[in-house]
Design a protein around this motif. Structure first.
Motif, short mmCIF file in Angstrom:
data_model
loop_
_atom_site.label_atom_id
_atom_site.label_comp_id
_atom_site.label_asym_id
_atom_site.label_seq_id
_atom_site.Cartn_x
_atom_site.Cartn_y
_atom_site.Cartn_z
N ASP A 1 -21.86 -15.49 -1.46
CA ASP A 1 -23.07 -14.93 -0.86
C ASP A 1 -23.52 -13.75 -1.73
O ASP A 1 -23.81 -13.92 -2.89
CB ASP A 1 -22.82 -14.54 0.58
N ASP A 2 -23.54 -12.54 -1.21
CA ASP A 2 -23.99 -11.39 -2.00
C ASP A 2 -22.85 -10.41 -2.27
O ASP A 2 -23.08 -9.25 -2.56
CB ASP A 2 -25.14 -10.67 -1.30
N ARG A 3 -21.61 -10.91 -2.22
CA ARG A 3 -20.46 -10.05 -2.50
C ARG A 3 -19.56 -10.70 -3.54
O ARG A 3 -19.61 -11.93 -3.74
CB ARG A 3 -19.65 -9.77 -1.22
N VAL A 4 -18.78 -9.86 -4.21
CA VAL A 4 -17.87 -10.34 -5.25
C VAL A 4 -16.43 -10.20 -4.76
O VAL A 4 -15.97 -9.09 -4.46
CB VAL A 4 -18.06 -9.54 -6.55
N VAL A 5 -15.74 -11.31 -4.66
CA VAL A 5 -14.34 -11.32 -4.26
C VAL A 5 -13.49 -11.04 -5.49
O VAL A 5 -13.65 -11.70 -6.53
CB VAL A 5 -13.95 -12.68 -3.65
N ASP A 6 -12.59 -10.08 -5.39
CA ASP A 6 -11.71 -9.71 -6.50
C ASP A 6 -10.56 -10.71 -6.57
O ASP A 6 -9.60 -10.65 -5.80
CB ASP A 6 -11.17 -8.29 -6.29
#
Length: 284
Positions: free
Chosen positions: A19-24
């Motif tokens: 979506d609009d987030r970055v998973v580390d």
């Protein structure tokens, strides 16, 4: 899945855009793979996909510093004169084989990072391109099997200092100024893009369209480029083939148009994303 390399809190890592987030993903895998190149080498993209759906450690896009998609490729092969529109504007003929030159990893920058206009050049030009990221080791790859070696695709700007590209007949100096190779913001993995899909490539300077083409407009197709490059070199996971630019470069306009301090240059692959970089005069 869209994969990217980034920095947060002074630490370099990599992740997936959900979506609009970055998973580390480096954190989610507990450092099992040190960088995105090692993920590709281990054929661990499916594993990253599972982690991306379950991990709770993520960042907003404005919390991260974008790095080049693959910050540390073993090789970057760039292709010259691979669109007929660019061939015509440069008054060249169809090359007998792909025109290949090298770019170095330390010239690359990430999305939103400054494209450096050096004081040694007054002819700082753009070249919007489609980058192919290699996913597994291969030598003498037949074009019929070339798609199997593709990890994904990303926008690339093969920035050119035209005086230095032409001065000695060799392209290496003009294509390897520090801060001249934007690469990002992320790569779309092969499962997101059908093999031989018609990818739409657009370049904009200060919001004005200056280049438009599709991947089907290439003189030498992506499988042909993989076949040729793997003929003389062993391709490795994380290697990048930058597939050439279409017509519309600044040096061939009337009058010529070049990038300068304060400009914003964008390269978009409509099916993947927009690579955007401010142009800044390099301070020496």
């Amino acid at each position: 899945m869209k994969l990217l390399s980034f920095e947060v809190g002074g630490e370099k890592t990599y992740g997936a855009l959900i979506d609009d987030r970055v998973v580390d993903l480096k954190a989610a895998s507990r450092g099992k793979y040190p960088d995105l190149k090692s993920v590709l080498a281990a054929d661990a993209v499916p594993e990253m996909g599972r982690l991306a759906q379950t991990s709770k450690e993520s960042y907003a896009l404005d919390q991260i510093k974008f790095l080049p998609v693959i910050p540390n490729p073993d090789k970057i092969f760039c292709i010259g004169i691979n669109y007929r529109t660019h061939m015509m504007e440069t008054s060249r003929v169809v090359p007998e084989a792909p025109m290949v030159f090298a770019r170095y990893a330390n010239t690359q920058i990430g999305h939103l990072q400054p494209f450096l206009a050096p004081p040694e050049s007054q002819r700082v030009d753009w070249e919007g391109e489609i980058a192919v990221i290699i996913g597994k080791t291969g030598r003498r790859i037949k074009r019929e099997r070339a798609w199997e070696y593709v990890a994904g695709y990303a926008p690339y700007n093969d920035g050119s200092m035209r005086e230095h590209q032409k001065k000695d007949g060799q392209w290496t100096p003009g294509k390897n100024f520090v801060g001249s190779g934007p690469f990002g913001p992320w790569m779309a993995t092969r499962d997101e893009v059908a093999d031989d899909a018609k990818l739409n490539l657009v370049t904009r300077l200060n919001g004005e369209e200056v280049q438009r083409a599709t991947s089907h407009d290439m003189i030498y197709s992506i499988p042909e480029l993989i076949e040729y490059c793997s003929m003389f070199s062993q391709l490795e996971p994380g290697d990048v083939i930058v597939t050439g630019t279409p017509g519309g470069v600044g040096s061939k306009r009337t009058p010529p148009l070049f990038m300068k301090d304060g400009d914003v240059i964008e390269v978009e692959i409509e099916e993947i994303g927009v690579l955007r970089n401010p142009v800044k005069s390099e301070v020496v």
